[in-house]
Scaffold this motif. Structure first.
Motif, short mmCIF file in Angstrom:
data_model
loop_
_atom_site.label_atom_id
_atom_site.label_comp_id
_atom_site.label_asym_id
_atom_site.label_seq_id
_atom_site.Cartn_x
_atom_site.Cartn_y
_atom_site.Cartn_z
N ALA A 232 5.13 17.74 15.23
CA ALA A 232 5.94 16.53 15.21
C ALA A 232 5.07 15.29 15.11
N ILE A 233 3.93 15.28 15.84
CA ILE A 233 3.02 14.14 15.78
C ILE A 233 2.39 14.02 14.39
N LEU A 234 1.93 15.17 13.82
CA LEU A 234 1.32 15.14 12.48
C LEU A 234 2.32 14.64 11.43
N VAL A 235 3.55 15.10 11.55
CA VAL A 235 4.57 14.67 10.60
C VAL A 235 4.84 13.18 10.73
N SER A 236 4.88 12.69 11.98
CA SER A 236 5.14 11.25 12.19
C SER A 236 4.02 10.41 11.58
N ILE A 237 2.77 10.90 11.71
CA ILE A 237 1.63 10.16 11.12
C ILE A 237 1.73 10.15 9.60
N LYS A 238 2.06 11.31 9.04
CA LYS A 238 2.17 11.41 7.57
C LYS A 238 3.35 10.59 7.07
N ALA A 239 4.44 10.60 7.82
CA ALA A 239 5.62 9.84 7.41
C ALA A 239 5.35 8.33 7.49
N TYR A 240 4.56 7.93 8.46
CA TYR A 240 4.20 6.51 8.60
C TYR A 240 3.47 6.02 7.36
N HIS B 88 0.85 -1.20 0.00
CA HIS B 88 0.00 0.00 0.00
C HIS B 88 0.88 1.24 0.00
N TYR B 89 0.47 2.20 -0.80
CA TYR B 89 1.22 3.45 -0.91
C TYR B 89 0.26 4.62 -0.76
N PRO B 90 0.81 5.81 -0.47
CA PRO B 90 -0.07 6.99 -0.44
C PRO B 90 -0.60 7.25 -1.85
N SER C 149 3.36 0.08 5.28
CA SER C 149 3.58 0.02 6.73
C SER C 149 4.58 -1.05 7.14
N TYR C 150 4.82 -2.06 6.26
CA TYR C 150 5.79 -3.10 6.62
C TYR C 150 7.15 -2.72 6.05
N PHE D 287 10.57 5.40 10.42
CA PHE D 287 11.46 4.31 10.83
C PHE D 287 10.95 3.57 12.07
N CYS D 288 10.68 4.32 13.13
CA CYS D 288 10.36 3.66 14.40
C CYS D 288 8.98 2.97 14.38
N PHE D 289 7.92 3.74 14.06
CA PHE D 289 6.56 3.17 14.11
C PHE D 289 6.39 2.03 13.10
#
Length: 453
Positions: free
Chosen positions: A282-290, A144-146, A295-296, A203-205
């Motif tokens: 920072a949270i919004l960016v992390s969600i968008k980056a995820y 899955h991709y954006p 996701s795998y 990377f982390c999530f």
């Protein structure tokens, strides 16, 4: 008749129409007739033409001979053109067009086949790698991709601009450069928040979805540390903002002192807003980056490589379709050219034969015209001679000259191939539907592609 000249379709013969008046001047008939008449020559009892009339006769015979030779030369060229004209080469090429098409397709196919084989081997390797990856990582879904990578990048840029603009207001107080200086400082803070949020989400999530437990624990701990650092960093920025408003000259030292003394004692509402905005961004960016990648971890990258390799095979197949289409159109166009060439040659052959007849007709007409002009010139000479004589003119003066000007060119027989070429044209017309069908059949076989599978 054109511009007072007799011409033919093939290499026009410039036979000027004989004009008696011009010939009379050319032969100086008036002067000769007057001179001989005053001398009472030829004698009254003369039975044959005098030397002047013989010269006239010789001159006209020379004109006939020259015209005959010129027509003979032109006739020879026409005969050679007729003899050499044929459509055997065109007919033979028409019959070979299907094999020519297949040969061209084969040559072009062999050139492209090596590239196709390499691309297919790459696809096979990546498919095996993908199967192994999915088995080892227990994946049973597609990647899955954006919806749009550009939109993802645009979101990061917008968040960077928005945070810089909002924080610029808070940093402007106490900054020597005012709002501009505040925006620059806020931009640095925003870059740190975006970078930290990107690392956290991308990377982390995403590593928390990995089948390997050590990855989950390691990156889970790293995520907690990174969240803590984001929290601490934005609190530190808040303390610096408070110190900047109260003591601009010593803002860095004062901010650090208040931060170490009481981390949550920001003091002012603007500083708390600065802290909250930084954490939210920072949270919004992390969600968008995820969501910027599958996701795998590693699955999206491998899937893109496989798709690109398959796309290359499809592109090569499409390129082959275009090549074979161009080759088909080239051969079909050649068939049309050969048909037109045969028709043109048939028309040309008709024109050659017509030109032969026309040139002979021109020669006949020119000879007849010369004969008439000769008669006129001789009778004019006799008339003038009679006017200046003191004796009676010879008896033959009242008679028409007996000489008859005629060319002696007998055109050789030429083989008439018009019926033969017409029959060959009909054969080509009959072959055309079958050839067209054969070319379409070859096209359909070749258009299926160059893939080895």
């Amino acid at each position: 008749m054109k511009d007072k000249k007799m011409i033919t379709v093939f290499e026009p013969i410039d036979f000027k129409v004989p004009r008696p008046a011009e010939l009379i001047d050319e032969l100086d008939i008036e002067a000769l007739g007057k001179s001989e008449g005053k001398r009472d020559l030829p004698p009254t009892n003369a039975k044959t033409p005098d030397s002047n009339e013989l010269n006239f006769k010789h001159t006209f015979h020379s004109k006939v001979t020259q015209a005959s030779l010129r027509v003979q030369e032109s006739y020879a060229k026409l005969s050679s053109a007729i003899t050499s004209l044929n459509v055997e080469a065109e007919v033979a090429e028409v019959e070979r067009l299907p094999s020519i098409f297949e040969e061209k397709a084969k040559n072009k196919r062999s050139t492209l086949r090596a590239e196709v084989k390499r691309a297919e081997e790459e696809v096979s390797v990546l498919e095996d790698e993908m199967d192994l990856f999915k088995r080892e990582n227990k994946i049973k879904r597609g990647a899955h991709y954006p919806e749009s990578v550009i939109m993802t990048i645009a979101t990061f840029v917008v968040l960077l601009v928005v945070e810089s603009a909002m924080n610029g207001y808070f940093f402007a107080q106490g900054n020597d450069f005012g709002l501009l200086g505040g925006v620059l400082q806020a931009g640095l803070v925003s870059v740190v928040n975006l970078a930290a949020g990107g690392l956290l989400g991308f990377f982390c999530f995403r590593q928390l979805n990995h089948v390997a437990k050590w990855r989950k624990y390691t990156f889970g701990a790293l995520a907690i540390i990174l969240i803590f650092l984001i929290f601490i960093f934005n609190l530190l920025v808040g303390h610096y903002r408070t110190a900047l408003a109260n003591d601009p000259d010593n803002a860095a030292r004062v901010g650090w002192d208040t931060f170490t003394a009481d981390i949550l004692a920001l003091g002012e509402f603007d500083s708390w807003m600065l802290f909250i905005i930084g954490c939210v961004i920072a949270i919004l960016v992390s969600i968008k980056a995820y969501g910027a990648e599958d996701s795998y971890p590693g699955y999206g990258r491998l899937d893109r490589k496989l798709r690109a390799a398959r796309g290359e095979v499809e592109d090569l197949a499409e390129e082959w379709s275009e090549i074979i289409q161009e080759t088909f159109e080239e051969v079909s166009g050649r068939l049309h050219e050969l048909q037109l060439s045969c028709k043109d040659k048939a028309s040309q052959l008709d024109a050659y034969h017509n030109s032969l007849q026309q040139q002979m007709s021109i020669l006949e007409h020119y000879t007849t015209s010369l004969d008439s002009a000769y008669q006129t010139c001789v009778m004019k000479y006799r008339e003038i001679n009679s006017q200046y004589r003191s004796t009676e003119a010879p008896g033959y003066f009242s008679q028409q000259p007996e000489v008859e000007l005629a060319h002696r060119f007998v055109p050789p027989s030429i083989s008439d191939k018009r019926a033969e070429i017409k029959a060959q044209l009909e054969d080509i017309s009959k072959m055309t539907p079958r050839l067209t069908e054969s070319l379409h059949a070859i096209f359909q076989r070749q258009i299926q592609g160059v893939t080895t599978k």
